[in-house]
Design an enzyme around this catalytic site. Structure first.
Site, mmCIF file in Angstrom:
data_model
loop_
_atom_site.group_PDB
_atom_site.id
_atom_site.type_symbol
_atom_site.label_atom_id
_atom_site.label_comp_id
_atom_site.label_asym_id
_atom_site.label_seq_id
_atom_site.Cartn_x
_atom_site.Cartn_y
_atom_site.Cartn_z
ATOM 1 N N HIS A 52 -15.356 15.275 -18.047
ATOM 2 C CA HIS A 52 -15.762 15.941 -17.887
ATOM 3 C C HIS A 52 -15.874 17.625 -18.209
ATOM 4 O O HIS A 52 -14.648 17.737 -17.620
ATOM 5 C CB HIS A 52 -17.177 15.001 -17.262
ATOM 6 C CG HIS A 52 -16.756 16.080 -16.067
ATOM 7 N ND1 HIS A 52 -15.649 15.309 -14.839
ATOM 8 C CD2 HIS A 52 -18.019 16.672 -14.733
ATOM 9 C CE1 HIS A 52 -16.170 15.619 -14.033
ATOM 10 N NE2 HIS A 52 -17.210 16.523 -13.522
ATOM 11 N N HIS A 54 -16.636 20.308 -16.787
ATOM 12 C CA HIS A 54 -16.594 21.126 -15.723
ATOM 13 C C HIS A 54 -15.800 21.868 -15.389
ATOM 14 O O HIS A 54 -14.116 21.022 -15.289
ATOM 15 C CB HIS A 54 -17.502 20.615 -13.759
ATOM 16 C CG HIS A 54 -18.598 20.311 -14.308
ATOM 17 N ND1 HIS A 54 -19.359 19.335 -13.404
ATOM 18 C CD2 HIS A 54 -19.815 20.604 -15.167
ATOM 19 C CE1 HIS A 54 -20.941 18.795 -13.823
ATOM 20 N NE2 HIS A 54 -21.170 19.959 -14.582
ATOM 21 N N ASP A 56 -14.340 23.068 -12.681
ATOM 22 C CA ASP A 56 -13.044 22.412 -11.652
ATOM 23 C C ASP A 56 -11.991 21.145 -12.074
ATOM 24 O O ASP A 56 -11.618 21.406 -10.892
ATOM 25 C CB ASP A 56 -14.108 22.629 -10.081
ATOM 26 C CG ASP A 56 -14.326 20.665 -10.347
ATOM 27 O OD1 ASP A 56 -15.534 21.227 -11.063
ATOM 28 O OD2 ASP A 56 -15.383 20.696 -9.819
ATOM 29 N N HIS A 57 -12.626 21.001 -13.218
ATOM 30 C CA HIS A 57 -12.216 19.232 -14.040
ATOM 31 C C HIS A 57 -10.908 20.266 -15.122
ATOM 32 O O HIS A 57 -9.637 19.272 -15.989
ATOM 33 C CB HIS A 57 -13.082 18.127 -14.080
ATOM 34 C CG HIS A 57 -13.609 17.760 -13.567
ATOM 35 N ND1 HIS A 57 -12.872 16.547 -12.304
ATOM 36 C CD2 HIS A 57 -14.476 18.265 -12.207
ATOM 37 C CE1 HIS A 57 -13.988 16.409 -12.161
ATOM 38 N NE2 HIS A 57 -14.594 17.340 -11.243
ATOM 39 N N HIS A 109 -23.876 12.365 -14.255
ATOM 40 C CA HIS A 109 -23.112 13.027 -13.537
ATOM 41 C C HIS A 109 -23.142 14.711 -14.693
ATOM 42 O O HIS A 109 -23.728 15.166 -14.318
ATOM 43 C CB HIS A 109 -22.100 12.915 -13.191
ATOM 44 C CG HIS A 109 -21.559 14.973 -12.307
ATOM 45 N ND1 HIS A 109 -21.671 14.618 -11.527
ATOM 46 C CD2 HIS A 109 -20.373 15.478 -12.819
ATOM 47 C CE1 HIS A 109 -21.280 16.202 -10.895
ATOM 48 N NE2 HIS A 109 -19.831 16.536 -11.636
ATOM 49 N N ASP A 126 -16.994 12.754 -10.990
ATOM 50 C CA ASP A 126 -17.257 12.583 -10.830
ATOM 51 C C ASP A 126 -18.326 11.777 -10.383
ATOM 52 O O ASP A 126 -19.940 11.983 -9.932
ATOM 53 C CB ASP A 126 -17.828 14.234 -10.744
ATOM 54 C CG ASP A 126 -17.050 14.901 -9.977
ATOM 55 O OD1 ASP A 126 -15.956 15.116 -9.445
ATOM 56 O OD2 ASP A 126 -17.185 16.721 -10.230
ATOM 57 N N HIS A 164 -12.762 13.882 -5.510
ATOM 58 C CA HIS A 164 -12.840 14.752 -4.597
ATOM 59 C C HIS A 164 -12.537 14.339 -3.503
ATOM 60 O O HIS A 164 -13.082 12.949 -3.742
ATOM 61 C CB HIS A 164 -14.453 15.426 -5.047
ATOM 62 C CG HIS A 164 -14.830 16.167 -5.862
ATOM 63 N ND1 HIS A 164 -14.842 17.700 -5.482
ATOM 64 C CD2 HIS A 164 -15.078 16.296 -6.618
ATOM 65 C CE1 HIS A 164 -14.864 18.318 -6.832
ATOM 66 N NE2 HIS A 164 -15.590 17.630 -7.502
#
Length: 253
Positions: A52, A54, A56-57, A109, A126, A164
């Protein structure tokens, strides 16, 4: 075949799936530094999978492409992931560098979130966490409930590779909801021992999550009764129970 969890930021994992020759797929590299360190240790990048949009990915992808401009980046259909070289959607099959994965759409998410299932592993970003699930930033409770239910039908031996290290945080809520669950108690004890030893709590078998994770057990009497006590009334089965459980978790101290 070897699976490695590369820690990133405070609690992210970048997954590296490696073959015997040292070629590796990197899943959700939000930071280039752990990938570059793994490459310095002998791994050879063979491709990137993104679940996805985001940061942090996906944040490490530009730096990795600057170093390896021909690297394939497989991602969902989402314009927010500008670096994708191949877009995939639900029911597509990814064949890359000797690995094969089925693509599963798991909105909730985010609306375009996908998961990759293959080789006995589930890279679910996530969406599903050990003993928990992702927050609903874009999708609806109905969507997330359906996504989790779909993942729960995969073979029990499937290794859940989420992005995570949230297991112990999720455990506190799971125990508040389902305190008399012996499978959950065993999983929490195992996770505490793993963290005390400096080890990841992941991956975890899907069969374990099906017996321990309250978000995969919203149809069971124990979870429905706990939600009813929290609400002060009986929720409707299915997505309504899930939505109440997710709201409870969102406000859980």
């Amino acid at each position: 075949m070897q699976l490695r969890a590369l820690p990133a930021f405070n609690d992210n994992y970048i997954w590296a799936l490696c073959d015997e020759a040292g070629r590796a797929l990197f899943i959700d590299p939000g930071d280039a530094a752990p990938v570059l360190a793994a490459v310095a240790g002998g791994l050879q990048p063979a491709g990137i999978l993104l679940t996805h949009h985001h940061h942090d990915h996906i944040g490490g992808v530009p730096e990795l492409l600057a170093r390896w401009p021909g690297l394939e980046v497989i991602a969902p259909h989402d314009p927010r992931i500008a670096q994708a070289t191949r877009r995939v959607r639900d029911h597509d099959r990814v064949d890359l560098a000797g690995w094969s994965f089925d693509v599963i759409a798991v909105p909730g998410h985010t609306l375009t979130h996908i998961a990759f299932h293959g080789h006995g592993m589930l890279f679910c970003g996530d969406t599903l966490f050990s003993l928990g699930c992702g927050r609903l930033f874009e999708g609806t409770p109905e969507q997330m409930h359906a996504s989790l239910a779909r993942l729960a039908t995969l073979p029990g031996e499937t290794l859940v590779c989420c992005a995570h290290e949230y297991t112990l945080g999720n455990a506190a809520f799971a125990l508040a909801v389902d305190p008399d669950n012996p499978d959950l108690q065993r999983r929490v004890a195992e996770a505490r021992h793993q963290r005390e030893q400096g080890m990841p709590t992941l991956p975890t078998p899907l069969a374990t999550e099906r017996t321990c994770n309250p978000f995969l057990r919203t149809e069971t009497p124990a979870i429905r009764a706990a939600v009813a006590r929290h609400l002060g009334h009986d929720p409707q089965p299915g997505a309504d129970t899930f939505a109440a459980l997710r709201r409870w978790k969102d406000g859980f101290a």
